[in-house]
Design a protein around this motif. Structure first.
Motif, PDB file in Angstrom:
ATOM      1  N   ALA A 262       0.822  -1.215   0.000  1.00  0.00           N
ATOM      2  CA  ALA A 262       0.000   0.000   0.000  1.00  0.00           C
ATOM      3  C   ALA A 262       0.856   1.264   0.000  1.00  0.00           C
ATOM      4  CB  ALA A 262      -0.934  -0.002   1.210  1.00  0.00           C
ATOM      5  N   ASP A 263       2.107   1.138   0.472  1.00  0.00           N
ATOM      6  CA  ASP A 263       2.996   2.295   0.539  1.00  0.00           C
ATOM      7  C   ASP A 263       4.027   2.308  -0.581  1.00  0.00           C
ATOM      8  OD1 ASP A 263       1.718   3.045   2.903  1.00  0.00           O
ATOM      9  OD2 ASP A 263       3.118   1.891   4.139  1.00  0.00           O
TER      10      ASP A 263
ATOM     11  N   CYS B  64       7.124   0.188  -9.482  1.00  0.00           N
ATOM     12  CA  CYS B  64       6.817   0.612  -8.116  1.00  0.00           C
ATOM     13  C   CYS B  64       7.718   1.771  -7.705  1.00  0.00           C
ATOM     14  CB  CYS B  64       7.024  -0.547  -7.133  1.00  0.00           C
ATOM     15  SG  CYS B  64       5.909  -1.954  -7.388  1.00  0.00           S
ATOM     16  N   GLY B  65       7.201   2.572  -6.789  1.00  0.00           N
ATOM     17  CA  GLY B  65       7.962   3.707  -6.280  1.00  0.00           C
ATOM     18  C   GLY B  65       8.902   3.341  -5.156  1.00  0.00           C
ATOM     19  N   ALA B  66       8.764   2.133  -4.608  1.00  0.00           N
ATOM     20  CA  ALA B  66       9.630   1.678  -3.524  1.00  0.00           C
ATOM     21  C   ALA B  66       9.663   0.152  -3.530  1.00  0.00           C
ATOM     22  CB  ALA B  66       9.127   2.199  -2.170  1.00  0.00           C
ATOM     23  N   VAL B  67      10.611  -0.397  -2.805  1.00  0.00           N
ATOM     24  CA  VAL B  67      10.771  -1.848  -2.740  1.00  0.00           C
ATOM     25  C   VAL B  67       9.724  -2.437  -1.804  1.00  0.00           C
ATOM     26  CG1 VAL B  67      12.339  -3.728  -2.138  1.00  0.00           C
ATOM     27  CG2 VAL B  67      13.232  -1.614  -3.138  1.00  0.00           C
ATOM     28  N   SER B  68       9.011  -3.439  -2.290  1.00  0.00           N
ATOM     29  CA  SER B  68       7.974  -4.087  -1.482  1.00  0.00           C
ATOM     30  C   SER B  68       7.998  -5.594  -1.713  1.00  0.00           C
ATOM     31  CB  SER B  68       6.589  -3.530  -1.827  1.00  0.00           C
ATOM     32  OG  SER B  68       5.561  -4.304  -1.222  1.00  0.00           O
ATOM     33  N   GLY B  69       8.355  -6.339  -0.666  1.00  0.00           N
ATOM     34  CA  GLY B  69       8.307  -7.792  -0.773  1.00  0.00           C
ATOM     35  C   GLY B  69       6.896  -8.296  -1.004  1.00  0.00           C
ATOM     36  N   GLU B  70       5.940  -7.582  -0.462  1.00  0.00           N
ATOM     37  CA  GLU B  70       4.536  -7.954  -0.659  1.00  0.00           C
ATOM     38  C   GLU B  70       4.158  -7.853  -2.136  1.00  0.00           C
ATOM     39  OE1 GLU B  70       0.168  -6.805   1.303  1.00  0.00           O
ATOM     40  OE2 GLU B  70       1.996  -5.738   1.910  1.00  0.00           O
TER      41      GLU B  70
END
Length: 227
Positions: free
Chosen positions: A68-69, A201-207
């Protein structure tokens, strides 16, 4: 006092001493049992805490920021082409980073799960990995160090995920081959049949990685049984 009375009193004292000794023994037993139960409870708590921490720290969903972030866009798809199209020259791919296309005759094998700008394989070589069912996470060279660390941990875990069959690579993107879309320093691509897929994506997300590899398994690629 008669002999019988003296003997009776002696027996009574002995019996009283025995009862006192048994009571003391029971108290000692209860104390030992209580202490043992406390130790067991502490050990169980430590084991549970360790398992929970290990599970949390070794779950893709726990790495990076929550999806979500991460400001991820929708997954985009494009009809794939270029299977078995082996070339020795640079390729002008239809997207940055590529989802499919002509590629070098051999993939990067055995591949590492994580590459930096200093050791990344040639782009056309990695596209051959895509043909074999790899998902590739591409990250910007100027990604903050803490996020690069998260990328590396994600790559280590994703290589063990059943959804990838070990076919997962994270690598620094080469800006000489085109600029990643604005404000999206992280991208994932997968060569599927009939469509290649990408997500930015704007950031790294394992989800986000978990969701992407679940939706795009190695088995739907042009050559899923190749290494």
């Amino acid at each position: 006092m008669g002999k019988r009375t003296v003997e009776k009193d002696r027996k009574a004292r002995v019996e009283e001493m025995r009862r006192a000794e048994k009571a003391a023994e029971r108290r000692r037993t209860l104390l030992v049992m209580g202490a043992a139960l406390v130790v067991v409870a502490v050990l169980v708590g430590l084991v549970v805490t360790t398992v929970v921490r290990y599970t949390r720290d070794n779950s893709l969903d726990a790495l990076g920021v929550p999806v979500a972030d991460a400001d991820c866009g929708d997954v985009t798809t494009e009809a794939s082409q270029g299977a078995n199209d082996h070339v020795d020259t640079p390729v002008d791919y239809t997207s940055v980073p590529p989802k499919f296309g002509a590629h070098r005759p051999a993939p990067e094998f055995p591949s590492s799960g994580f590459y930096t700008a200093e050791d990344r394989p040639e782009l056309e070589t990695l596209v051959h990995n895509l043909e074999h069912g790899y998902t590739i996470l591409w990250y910007s060279e100027d990604l903050p160090e803490d996020q690069v660390d998260a990328v590396q941990r994600i790559a280590d875990l994703a290589r063990d995920e059943s959804a990838t069959g070990g076919k997962f690579i994270a690598t620094a993107w080469d800006p000489a081959r085109g600029e990643l879309p604005a404000d999206t320093p992280v991208a994932m691509t997968h060569w599927g049949v009939p469509d290649g897929a990408a997500q930015y994506c704007g950031a790294v997300s394992g989800e986000a990685v978990q969701a992407f590899v679940d939706a795009h398994p190695a088995s739907d690629s042009p050559e899923p049984n190749a290494q």
